[in-house]
Write an enzyme that holds these catalytic residues in place. Structure first.
Site, PDB file in Angstrom:
ATOM      1  N   ARG B  49       0.770  -1.231   0.077  1.00 19.94           N
ATOM      2  CA  ARG B  49      -0.017   0.215  -0.140  1.00 19.94           C
ATOM      3  C   ARG B  49       1.064   1.310   0.008  1.00 19.94           C
ATOM      4  O   ARG B  49       0.900   2.116  -1.020  1.00 19.94           O
ATOM      5  CB  ARG B  49      -0.819   0.041   1.310  1.00 19.94           C
ATOM      6  CG  ARG B  49      -2.235   0.833   1.109  1.00 19.94           C
ATOM      7  CD  ARG B  49      -3.059   0.035   2.225  1.00 19.94           C
ATOM      8  NE  ARG B  49      -3.162  -1.243   2.313  1.00 19.94           N
ATOM      9  CZ  ARG B  49      -4.164  -1.989   1.600  1.00 19.94           C
ATOM     10  NH1 ARG B  49      -5.203  -1.131   1.262  1.00 19.94           N
ATOM     11  NH2 ARG B  49      -4.100  -3.064   1.753  1.00 19.94           N
ATOM     12  N   THR B  50       1.845   1.270   0.861  1.00 17.10           N
ATOM     13  CA  THR B  50       2.554   2.570   0.970  1.00 17.10           C
ATOM     14  C   THR B  50       3.473   2.868  -0.229  1.00 17.10           C
ATOM     15  O   THR B  50       3.790   3.733  -0.826  1.00 17.10           O
ATOM     16  CB  THR B  50       3.389   2.690   2.280  1.00 17.10           C
ATOM     17  OG1 THR B  50       2.339   2.287   3.334  1.00 17.10           O
ATOM     18  CG2 THR B  50       3.967   3.961   2.437  1.00 17.10           C
ATOM     19  N   LYS B  78      24.206  -9.899   0.587  1.00 18.39           N
ATOM     20  CA  LYS B  78      25.115 -10.312   0.647  1.00 18.39           C
ATOM     21  C   LYS B  78      26.193  -9.846   1.768  1.00 18.39           C
ATOM     22  O   LYS B  78      27.568  -9.933   2.111  1.00 18.39           O
ATOM     23  CB  LYS B  78      25.878  -9.574  -0.749  1.00 18.39           C
ATOM     24  CG  LYS B  78      25.307 -10.303  -2.023  1.00 18.39           C
ATOM     25  CD  LYS B  78      25.990  -9.517  -3.147  1.00 18.39           C
ATOM     26  CE  LYS B  78      24.971  -9.978  -4.320  1.00 18.39           C
ATOM     27  NZ  LYS B  78      25.258  -9.012  -5.366  1.00 18.39           N
ATOM     28  N   ARG B  99      11.499   2.258   4.091  1.00 16.61           N
ATOM     29  CA  ARG B  99      10.771   1.518   5.000  1.00 16.61           C
ATOM     30  C   ARG B  99      11.670   0.454   5.525  1.00 16.61           C
ATOM     31  O   ARG B  99      12.323  -0.187   4.750  1.00 16.61           O
ATOM     32  CB  ARG B  99       9.574   0.726   4.662  1.00 16.61           C
ATOM     33  CG  ARG B  99       9.021  -0.051   5.606  1.00 16.61           C
ATOM     34  CD  ARG B  99       7.609  -0.617   5.379  1.00 16.61           C
ATOM     35  NE  ARG B  99       6.693   0.513   5.744  1.00 16.61           N
ATOM     36  CZ  ARG B  99       5.409   0.527   5.683  1.00 16.61           C
ATOM     37  NH1 ARG B  99       4.991  -0.899   5.644  1.00 16.61           N
ATOM     38  NH2 ARG B  99       4.590   1.220   5.834  1.00 16.61           N
ATOM     39  N   HIS B 127       5.800   6.551  11.491  1.00 11.29           N
ATOM     40  CA  HIS B 127       5.103   6.437  10.042  1.00 11.29           C
ATOM     41  C   HIS B 127       4.672   7.779   9.884  1.00 11.29           C
ATOM     42  O   HIS B 127       3.392   7.999   9.591  1.00 11.29           O
ATOM     43  CB  HIS B 127       4.162   5.345   9.806  1.00 11.29           C
ATOM     44  CG  HIS B 127       3.634   4.896   8.664  1.00 11.29           C
ATOM     45  ND1 HIS B 127       4.428   5.388   7.397  1.00 11.29           N
ATOM     46  CD2 HIS B 127       2.805   3.847   8.061  1.00 11.29           C
ATOM     47  CE1 HIS B 127       3.832   4.967   6.356  1.00 11.29           C
ATOM     48  NE2 HIS B 127       2.905   3.887   6.854  1.00 11.29           N
TER      49      HIS B 127
END
Lengths: 152, 301
Positions: B49-50, B78, B99, B127
């Site tokens: 969504r974001t 890695k 995020r 957020h």
């Protein structure tokens, strides 16, 4: 006060760090780099105190500890008083200011905080004074000072 | 504003400025030009969504994106440090949207790179773009952010959106009702802050009794997996489901908000009432993110 004088000799020139939180003198000595000095040092642990019931005391010959240096012990002994002695006389007396921001000395207890996972110095913001409370600038979690560990 | 990391850094003035900008973008009063600019959408923790909302926002402004979702096929796998990944990406992009599951990762990113960073969620911490789009939605539906009565309902302990939102609203003299199962209550550090600011709040187990007072009800999902015993979940789950019946007698201006995704906490019969606002809220997210990008990149309009 007289009783204390009997226990710990006065100094001619130097600094007396009085009203150190009981049991924290060795840590304070470590932070102020007193332990590595070759100067005369007297440390008293768990002495009786009217103000605090129990306190520690440190006397350092021939070293004047600055206000800035003293503030670095604010988190572990905020009640400490510094007395600068010259020729057996008190020339200056000052308390500790708790800094608004503490860099690198506190380890964040939050295991999910970036400071525990990447090479980054911690930074804490003072969030409360009585009791002392700090907030991690990264993960923003708040802790009482008794809940955190230090790295000096 | 150089970065958007936490609502703690956003002043009331910044909030009003961004709301005003989002409004101008939505109503086409201005035409922002992001042509030639590239946004890196780094979703170390996947989010549909974001991620899509940011992608839409950038593209609607005329900019372009490159993105990653999860860490399976990247250098992180890695063993590259986050610092190195970010430094490299910042050589390509004009803006980093990030995020990450690690708390404080966005603040760290902002201190590591020279380009603006937008926090799209860091663990259970912040957020801020969600908080900003929530504020925009509240302002749009109520005409003001001042003196509103707002009910926050559901999992208030772990839901970062309700934390950021209550912190942001505390500067607007909000009256709060918090309704949650007892072990999912608002954390003490949030209620302590409200106490310090003298903000009125009341913690309830059931929202029913105050429905008629509310201007906004902000619903979050109670996750079954937060309960150690399934029976405990079964006992409380129905107290936190919003039905059409619950909305009888609410104020005319009342609206239901939800950060989405929802599972069953708002019944679909509510969707067709005039009180449902959660899908418009998601749409508002695009306008608000456009406004935030415009501000951080100092885009011309």
């Amino acid at each position: 006060m007289n009783k204390e004088k009997l226990k710990v000799d006065p100094i001619k020139n130097g600094t007396v760090i009085d009203h150190v939180t009981a049991g924290k003198a060795l840590k304070v000595a470590d932070i102020l780099n007193i332990g590595n000095s070759t100067k005369e040092i007297m440390i008293g642990l768990n002495l009786s105190s009217k103000k605090m019931k129990k306190k520690d005391i440190i006397k350092v010959e021939n070293r004047e500890i600055s206000k800035e240096e003293a503030n670095s012990i604010a988190l572990i002994s905020p009640t400490a008083t510094l007395i600068i002695i010259k020729n057996y006389k008190v020339v200056k007396k000052f308390g500790i200011d708790i800094p608004k921001e503490i860099k690198q000395h506190i380890i964040c207890p939050n295991s999910h905080c970036i400071t525990n996972l990447e090479q980054v110095k911690t930074r804490f913001i003072l969030a409360g004074k009585n009791p002392i409370e700090v907030r991690c600038a990264y993960c923003e979690k708040k802790y009482f000072i008794d809940e955190v560990k230090f790295s000096f | 504003m150089k970065h958007l990391i936490s609502m703690q850094d956003v002043s009331t003035k910044d909030i009003m400025k961004l709301i005003d900008l989002a409004d101008k973008i939505e109503n086409k009063k201005i035409n922002v030009d992001m042509t030639g600019k590239l946004a890196a959408l780094l979703f170390f923790e996947p989010s549909t969504r974001t991620h899509f909302s940011f992608e839409t926002a950038v593209k609607k402004l005329g900019g372009n994106t490159f993105s990653m979702s999860g860490t399976n096929s990247t250098s992180v796998k890695k063993g590259e440090t986050l610092s190195d990944t970010l430094m490299t990406i910042s050589m390509y992009a004009d803006l980093i949207v990030m995020r990450h599951i690690i708390e404080g990762a966005a603040r760290f990113a902002a201190e590591t790179v020279d380009v603006p960073v937008i926090n799209a969620g860091d663990g259970t911490n912040q957020h801020p773009t969600q908080a900003m789009l929530d504020l925009y939605s509240i302002k749009k539906t109520q005409g003001t952010l001042e003196n509103l009565t707002i009910g926050l309902i559901g999992d208030l302990r772990l839901g970062r959106t309700v934390h950021s939102l209550s912190q942001a609203l505390s500067d607007f003299n909000t009256k709060f009702y918090f309704a949650s199962p007892s072990h999912l209550q608002m954390p003490k550090y949030i209620t302590d802050d409200l106490d310090k600011k003298g903000i009125h709040y009341q913690e309830l187990e059931d929202i029913k009794e105050v429905m008629h007072e509310l201007d906004i009800m902000y619903v979050t999902r109670i996750q079954k997996e937060r309960f150690a015993v399934l029976e405990d979940y079964e006992k409380v789950k129905d107290s936190y489901i919003i039905t059409k019946k619950l909305l009888e007698g609410v104020k005319n201006n009342f609206k239901v908000l939800h950060p989405l995704p929802r599972v069953n906490e708002i019944t679909t019969e509510v969707d067709n009432t005039k009180y449902a606002y959660y899908f418009q809220q998601a749409k508002n997210g695009v306008y608000m993110r456009q406004a935030i990008i415009t501000e951080l990149l100092n885009l011309k309009y």
